[in-house]
Design a protein around this motif. Structure first.
Motif, PDB file in Angstrom:
ATOM      1  N   TRP A  33       0.830  -1.212   0.000  1.00 47.76           N
ATOM      2  CA  TRP A  33       0.000   0.000   0.000  1.00 47.76           C
ATOM      3  C   TRP A  33       0.858   1.253   0.000  1.00 47.76           C
ATOM      4  N   PHE A  48      -8.260  12.432  -0.633  1.00 50.45           N
ATOM      5  CA  PHE A  48      -8.386  11.071  -0.116  1.00 50.45           C
ATOM      6  C   PHE A  48      -9.165  10.181  -1.079  1.00 50.45           C
ATOM      7  N   GLY A  49     -10.325  10.646  -1.505  1.00 50.21           N
ATOM      8  CA  GLY A  49     -11.163   9.854  -2.410  1.00 50.21           C
ATOM      9  C   GLY A  49     -10.493   9.581  -3.738  1.00 50.21           C
ATOM     10  N   ARG A  52      -7.980   6.842  -3.208  1.00 52.86           N
ATOM     11  CA  ARG A  52      -8.658   5.556  -3.067  1.00 52.86           C
ATOM     12  C   ARG A  52      -9.076   4.996  -4.429  1.00 52.86           C
ATOM     13  N   LYS A  53      -9.493   5.877  -5.338  1.00 57.86           N
ATOM     14  CA  LYS A  53      -9.859   5.432  -6.686  1.00 57.86           C
ATOM     15  C   LYS A  53      -8.632   4.994  -7.481  1.00 57.86           C
ATOM     16  N   ASP A  56      -6.641   0.453  -6.591  1.00 53.23           N
ATOM     17  CA  ASP A  56      -7.677  -0.567  -6.593  1.00 53.23           C
ATOM     18  C   ASP A  56      -7.496  -1.528  -5.426  1.00 53.23           C
ATOM     19  N   ILE A  58      -7.733  -0.991  -2.098  1.00 52.18           N
ATOM     20  CA  ILE A  58      -7.357  -0.496  -0.773  1.00 52.18           C
ATOM     21  C   ILE A  58      -8.618  -0.076  -0.023  1.00 52.18           C
ATOM     22  N   SER A  59      -8.693  -0.457   1.237  1.00 59.45           N
ATOM     23  CA  SER A  59      -9.841  -0.084   2.058  1.00 59.45           C
ATOM     24  C   SER A  59      -9.623   1.311   2.640  1.00 59.45           C
ATOM     25  N   HIS A  60     -10.697   1.909   3.080  1.00 53.34           N
ATOM     26  CA  HIS A  60     -10.639   3.222   3.731  1.00 53.34           C
ATOM     27  C   HIS A  60      -9.663   3.161   4.911  1.00 53.34           C
ATOM     28  N   LEU A  63      -5.930   2.806   3.779  1.00 50.99           N
ATOM     29  CA  LEU A  63      -5.429   4.065   3.225  1.00 50.99           C
ATOM     30  C   LEU A  63      -5.168   5.061   4.344  1.00 50.99           C
ATOM     31  N   THR A  64      -6.091   5.160   5.284  1.00 48.18           N
ATOM     32  CA  THR A  64      -5.920   6.070   6.423  1.00 48.18           C
ATOM     33  C   THR A  64      -4.680   5.710   7.227  1.00 48.18           C
TER      34      THR A  64
END
Length: 132
Positions: A33, A48-49, A52-53, A56, A58-60, A63-64
């Motif tokens: 990641w 952030f969004g 995330r896009k 491919d 990766i969960s919220h 990523l956080t």
């Protein structure tokens, strides 16, 4: 295990010590990641969004966690715009951008040897981590 405080010049750091800061940094950045985040942010500042896009699968939460770790290590800068709702953007710092050169080399290596690795894995069985 507690990481020892680093004292002295960076060139004198013992990278092989289990309690070294260097080993902790290696552990932090040597995950799929973190590498993918560095690659995505190498193209410029992202929200952030958008990140995330770009990455491919990766969960919220992942990523956080990775962004916080990278910010703590000085690789990513987080900028919060005072809007409603708040707009948060991430960008690579100078050390993060320098690390991207290495990440790019790893991506190039992966592209170059993907066929070789796939062929080798097929000789060992169907699973990616088949052992025997």
């Amino acid at each position: 295990m507690v990481t020892k405080q680093f004292r002295g010049s960076p060139e004198d750091a013992d990278l092989t010590r289990a309690d070294s800061l260097a080993r902790e940094i290696f552990s932090d950045i040597a995950n799929k990641w973190a590498l993918l985040i560095i690659e995505a942010l190498g193209e410029g500042t992202l929200r952030f969004g958008e990140l995330r896009k770009e990455i491919d699968g990766i969960s919220h939460k992942m990523l956080t966690q990775n962004l916080r770790m990278m910010e703590r290590n000085g690789l990513v800068e987080r900028h919060v715009h005072p809007t409603v709702p708040p707009r948060v953007e991430y960008t690579l710092t100078e050390p993060g951008a320098a690390l991207r050169v290495t990440v790019d080399s790893m991506c190039d290596w992966t592209h170059r040897y993907l066929g070789d690795i796939e062929a080798s894995r097929s000789r060992f069985g169907s699973g990616p981590a088949a052992s025997g």
